[in-house]
Design a protein around this motif. Structure first.
Motif, short mmCIF file in Angstrom:
data_model
loop_
_atom_site.label_atom_id
_atom_site.label_comp_id
_atom_site.label_asym_id
_atom_site.label_seq_id
_atom_site.Cartn_x
_atom_site.Cartn_y
_atom_site.Cartn_z
N GLU A 1 2.17 5.38 -3.29
CA GLU A 1 3.92 5.27 -1.80
C GLU A 1 3.13 6.84 -1.84
O GLU A 1 3.15 7.29 0.05
CB GLU A 1 4.98 5.55 -2.68
N THR A 2 3.19 7.67 -2.52
CA THR A 2 2.60 8.94 -2.08
C THR A 2 1.06 9.14 -1.96
O THR A 2 1.35 10.48 -0.48
CB THR A 2 2.46 9.39 -3.40
N TYR A 3 0.38 8.56 -2.52
CA TYR A 3 -0.82 9.24 -1.77
C TYR A 3 -0.42 8.50 -0.09
O TYR A 3 -1.55 8.62 0.68
CB TYR A 3 -1.66 7.68 -2.70
N GLY A 4 -0.08 7.33 -0.07
CA GLY A 4 -0.98 6.43 1.60
C GLY A 4 -0.78 5.89 1.60
O GLY A 4 -1.83 6.31 2.63
N LYS A 5 -1.65 4.95 0.71
CA LYS A 5 -2.20 3.55 0.68
C LYS A 5 -2.02 2.54 2.65
O LYS A 5 -0.86 2.12 2.48
CB LYS A 5 -2.97 3.07 -0.33
N PHE A 6 -2.97 3.14 3.47
CA PHE A 6 -2.84 2.91 4.15
C PHE A 6 -1.84 2.89 5.36
O PHE A 6 -1.88 2.87 6.90
CB PHE A 6 -2.48 1.50 4.48
N ILE A 7 -1.81 4.57 5.44
CA ILE A 7 -1.13 5.11 6.00
C ILE A 7 -1.79 6.04 7.34
O ILE A 7 -2.46 7.10 6.04
CB ILE A 7 0.34 6.04 5.29
N PRO A 8 -1.13 5.97 8.36
CA PRO A 8 -2.29 7.27 8.66
C PRO A 8 -1.84 8.84 8.41
O PRO A 8 -3.06 9.78 8.10
CB PRO A 8 -2.42 7.33 10.11
N THR A 9 -0.43 9.13 8.71
CA THR A 9 -0.34 10.14 8.10
C THR A 9 0.51 10.13 7.68
O THR A 9 2.20 9.53 7.70
CB THR A 9 0.62 10.67 9.46
N PRO A 10 0.91 10.10 6.27
CA PRO A 10 1.87 9.73 4.43
C PRO A 10 2.31 10.89 5.16
O PRO A 10 2.91 11.53 5.84
CB PRO A 10 0.89 10.06 3.62
N PHE A 11 3.73 11.12 4.16
CA PHE A 11 4.73 12.07 4.54
C PHE A 11 4.70 13.67 3.65
O PHE A 11 5.20 14.77 4.65
CB PHE A 11 6.02 11.79 3.43
N ALA A 12 3.51 13.39 3.18
CA ALA A 12 3.14 14.81 2.33
C ALA A 12 2.12 15.93 3.82
O ALA A 12 2.20 16.83 4.13
CB ALA A 12 1.85 14.79 1.50
N ALA A 13 1.69 15.43 4.44
CA ALA A 13 0.95 15.89 6.22
C ALA A 13 1.85 15.83 7.28
O ALA A 13 2.36 16.67 7.27
CB ALA A 13 0.18 14.41 6.63
N LEU A 14 3.53 15.09 6.71
CA LEU A 14 4.29 14.85 7.60
C LEU A 14 5.00 16.95 7.57
O LEU A 14 5.25 17.17 8.08
CB LEU A 14 4.44 14.36 8.51
N LEU A 15 5.07 17.03 6.25
CA LEU A 15 6.13 17.69 5.96
C LEU A 15 5.00 19.11 5.74
O LEU A 15 5.46 20.52 6.19
CB LEU A 15 5.81 17.75 4.39
N GLU A 16 4.35 18.87 5.84
CA GLU A 16 2.76 20.34 6.06
C GLU A 16 3.00 20.81 7.61
O GLU A 16 3.24 21.84 7.79
CB GLU A 16 1.83 19.65 5.57
#
Length: 277
Positions: free
Chosen positions: A44-59
């Motif tokens: 989930e954290t890696y963001g499999k299949f997700i264009p912008t995972p929550f880590a990138a949104l936090l950044e």
């Protein structure tokens, strides 16, 4: 569910490594010479299949690089046993740690693969004594093994679960104490922590983790943040995911972009407050 790889084909995200670690993480690689935050977690954290995972949104929200140390199929073992990853996490001003399931860790009953923690390697003498007559060579994944153990003997299965829960708490304390910066424990699930466990099947992720377990490790963290995806996010499903036809079944059981938006929204003020201290 196990996922064989981080993704492949033209929709796969860029991957990278840090230091001498053999693990592949979500890229692009962040500069570690400047102040940064980090997130540790699983698929989930890696963001499999997700264009912008929550880590990138936090950044984008906090204005600091956020190193995504999410690892597909990870348990806590993959992080505490990788000195290079722990060095990266220890250098972060704030580290968010996803509460991962308790099944993908080595314990007194069985051993998992050091990097692919969802892979079952071998049973201990204790497990063989608890379940005489089982041919453990038939099992290759922890969920497959645990499902069989539950079916074979629900009473003995509860003993195994209790061991996994104790191991999870010890491993989480170990991980937290090795990180000198601020730490946030993230609960990310379709159920609240007090939700019933393995009533139907093995249960919902994070497997076997309870409210009591979160409360036990709470003193080791600056904050504990709970995100149970909303009805709206669940309704959005896989909308916005980068999914090929063959990957649709795997994507359906993972949080979609709407859930990642909710996680980032909840974590933003927490990180800002910790960075301001």
């Amino acid at each position: 569910m196990s996922f064989e790889n981080a993704g492949n084909g033209p929709m796969a995200p860029e991957t990278c490594r840090y230091g001498s670690s053999r693990l592949l993480f979500r890229g692009p690689r962040r500069d570690l010479d400047q102040p940064y935050c980090a997130v540790i977690g699983g698929t989930e954290t890696y963001g499999k299949f997700i264009p912008t995972p929550f880590a990138a949104l936090l950044e984008q929200a906090v204005g600091l690089p956020v190193v995504n140390l999410g690892c597909v199929n990870a348990g806590l073992d993959v992080f505490v046993n990788d000195s290079a990853v722990m060095e990266v996490a220890a250098g972060a001003r704030v580290t968010v740690i996803q509460a991962l399931g308790a099944q993908n860790m080595s314990n007194r009953f069985y051993v998992v693969h050091p990097r692919r923690n969802d892979r079952f390697l071998r049973a201990s003498a204790m497990l063989k004594a608890l379940y005489p007559g089982i041919d453990f060579t038939e099992y290759h994944f922890t969920r497959h093994l645990l499902g069989a153990l539950r079916e074979k003997s629900p009473t003995a299965f509860e003993i195994v679960v209790a061991e996994l829960q104790m191991a999870w708490q010890a491993r989480m304390r170990m991980l937290a104490t090795r990180l000198p910066g601020a730490k946030v424990l993230l609960w990310l699930s379709t159920r609240p922590p007090e939700g019933e466990q393995h009533v139907c099947g093995l249960g919902d992720d994070p497997l076997f983790v309870t409210r009591h377990m979160l409360d036990t490790v709470r003193p080791y963290f600056n904050q504990v943040v709970e995100v149970t995806d909303s009805a709206e996010a669940r309704a959005a499903g896989a909308q916005g995911m980068l999914v090929g036809e063959l990957d649709a079944p795997a994507a359906a059981v993972l949080p979609g972009p709407a859930v990642h938006d909710e996680v980032a929204e909840v974590l933003q003020p927490v990180l800002r407050d910790l960075l301001a201290d």
